[in-house]
Scaffold this motif. Structure first.
Motif, short mmCIF file in Angstrom:
data_model
loop_
_atom_site.label_atom_id
_atom_site.label_comp_id
_atom_site.label_asym_id
_atom_site.label_seq_id
_atom_site.Cartn_x
_atom_site.Cartn_y
_atom_site.Cartn_z
N GLY A 67 8.72 4.63 4.70
CA GLY A 67 8.11 5.78 4.06
C GLY A 67 6.67 5.94 4.47
O GLY A 67 6.20 5.34 5.45
N THR A 68 5.95 6.74 3.70
CA THR A 68 4.53 6.94 4.00
C THR A 68 3.77 7.30 2.73
O THR A 68 4.34 7.83 1.77
CB THR A 68 4.34 8.05 5.05
N GLY A 69 2.48 6.99 2.77
CA GLY A 69 1.57 7.43 1.73
C GLY A 69 0.61 8.45 2.33
O GLY A 69 0.26 8.35 3.51
N VAL A 70 0.21 9.43 1.56
CA VAL A 70 -0.74 10.46 2.01
C VAL A 70 -1.74 10.68 0.88
O VAL A 70 -1.33 10.88 -0.27
CB VAL A 70 -0.04 11.79 2.35
N GLY A 71 -3.04 10.62 1.20
CA GLY A 71 -4.01 10.79 0.13
C GLY A 71 -5.43 10.96 0.59
O GLY A 71 -5.70 11.40 1.71
N TYR A 72 -6.37 10.55 -0.28
CA TYR A 72 -7.79 10.83 -0.11
C TYR A 72 -8.61 9.62 -0.55
O TYR A 72 -8.30 8.97 -1.56
CB TYR A 72 -8.16 12.06 -0.93
N GLU A 73 -9.68 9.33 0.19
CA GLU A 73 -10.62 8.26 -0.18
C GLU A 73 -12.04 8.80 -0.16
O GLU A 73 -12.41 9.56 0.74
CB GLU A 73 -10.52 7.08 0.79
N TYR A 74 -12.83 8.35 -1.14
CA TYR A 74 -14.23 8.75 -1.26
C TYR A 74 -15.05 7.50 -1.52
O TYR A 74 -14.73 6.71 -2.41
CB TYR A 74 -14.39 9.75 -2.41
N ASP A 75 -16.09 7.31 -0.73
CA ASP A 75 -16.93 6.11 -0.89
C ASP A 75 -18.39 6.50 -0.69
O ASP A 75 -18.83 6.77 0.43
CB ASP A 75 -16.52 5.06 0.14
N LYS A 76 -19.15 6.56 -1.79
CA LYS A 76 -20.58 6.88 -1.72
C LYS A 76 -21.37 5.62 -2.02
O LYS A 76 -21.29 5.06 -3.11
CB LYS A 76 -20.94 7.97 -2.72
N SER A 77 -22.12 5.16 -1.01
CA SER A 77 -22.90 3.94 -1.15
C SER A 77 -24.39 4.27 -1.05
O SER A 77 -24.92 4.46 0.06
CB SER A 77 -22.50 2.94 -0.06
N VAL A 78 -25.05 4.34 -2.20
CA VAL A 78 -26.48 4.62 -2.23
C VAL A 78 -27.24 3.45 -1.61
O VAL A 78 -28.22 3.64 -0.88
CB VAL A 78 -26.96 4.87 -3.68
N SER A 79 -26.77 2.24 -1.84
CA SER A 79 -27.44 1.05 -1.32
C SER A 79 -27.37 0.97 0.21
O SER A 79 -28.26 0.40 0.84
CB SER A 79 -26.84 -0.21 -1.94
N ASN A 80 -26.33 1.57 0.82
CA ASN A 80 -26.21 1.58 2.28
C ASN A 80 -26.56 2.92 2.90
O ASN A 80 -26.39 3.13 4.10
CB ASN A 80 -24.79 1.19 2.71
N SER A 81 -27.00 3.87 2.07
CA SER A 81 -27.47 5.19 2.51
C SER A 81 -26.42 6.00 3.25
O SER A 81 -26.72 6.72 4.20
CB SER A 81 -28.71 5.05 3.42
N ASN A 82 -25.14 5.90 2.82
CA ASN A 82 -24.12 6.77 3.43
C ASN A 82 -23.00 7.10 2.45
O ASN A 82 -22.81 6.44 1.44
CB ASN A 82 -23.57 6.17 4.73
N GLN A 83 -22.28 8.15 2.79
CA GLN A 83 -21.13 8.60 2.01
C GLN A 83 -19.99 8.90 2.98
O GLN A 83 -20.19 9.59 3.98
CB GLN A 83 -21.48 9.86 1.23
N ARG A 84 -18.82 8.36 2.69
CA ARG A 84 -17.65 8.60 3.54
C ARG A 84 -16.53 9.24 2.72
O ARG A 84 -16.26 8.81 1.61
CB ARG A 84 -17.14 7.30 4.16
#
Length: 200
Positions: A67-84
């Motif tokens: 099968g498969t999974g389909v979705g979304y990931e959000y990662d905001k790292s203020v300490s590393n100065s980036n958002q993915r």
């Protein structure tokens, strides 16, 4: 005599129900939902990680599902100065081995792929312009146990296993690519995963 026959029928029905959950032609529904928030002392805002990846599988043979999974990931790292932010596709194969009628061991092999963007986060924790596009492709093999209290529900306990991940970050400004490869074994029994799968 009637009580004995009824008891035998009930046991037979329970046994059939447990076996029927992983038979060829059945469908398995589940997924992964995660949320984490961490505030570093002195940081203006918290680091936030969120993901939702529902999955569906089909038993192509007895005890073997793909099968498969389909979705979304959000990662905001203020300490590393980036958002993915990433769109996730995670095809998988899973094989069950019967231990008893209601307990099964399984191996879960997945190939998670995430395609997204990376943005700058300033000192105040505000998100800025797009810095790069990201592509992550991995392979994970995880063992686990499933308990079937009913014929449609499987309660699962698993740990991270053997894994490989390739991350590519392409700069928006220069077009340069930075690649990172990681490989390891993470059988940490102190950080288990508990989940529920639905079988139809």
């Amino acid at each position: 005599m009637k009580k004995v026959l009824l008891s035998l029928l009930a046991v037979a029905a329970l046994t059939f129900g447990a076996k029927a959950q992983t038979e060829k032609g059945k469908i398995i529904l589940g997924g992964n939902v995660g949320f984490n928030s961490t505030k570093v002392d002195g940081a203006p805002k918290a680091d936030v990680n969120f993901s939702v990846v529902p999955s569906v599988g089909y038993f192509v043979g007895n005890n073997f599902a793909v099968g498969t999974g389909v979705g979304y990931e959000y990662d905001k790292s203020v300490s590393n100065s980036n958002q993915r932010e990433s769109f996730v596709v995670a095809p998988f194969g899973r094989y069950y081995v019967n231990l008893t009628e209601q307990f099964k061991f399984f191996g879960h092999l997945s190939v998670p792929m995430a395609f997204g963007t990376q943005k700058d986060v300033n000192a105040n924790g505000d998100t800025g312009a797009k810095e790069a596009t990201t592509t992550a492709i991995g392979v994970n093999l995880a063992p686990g146990f499933a308990f079937f209290p009913t014929k449609k529900i499987g309660i699962e306990f698993s740990v991270n296993g053997l894994g490989y991940n390739n991350l590519s970050v392409k700069s928006e400004a220069t077009g340069a690519k930075l690649k990172t490869n990681s490989f390891g074994l993470d059988g940490n029994t102190f950080a288990p995963k508990l989940g529920v799968q639905f079988h139809f």
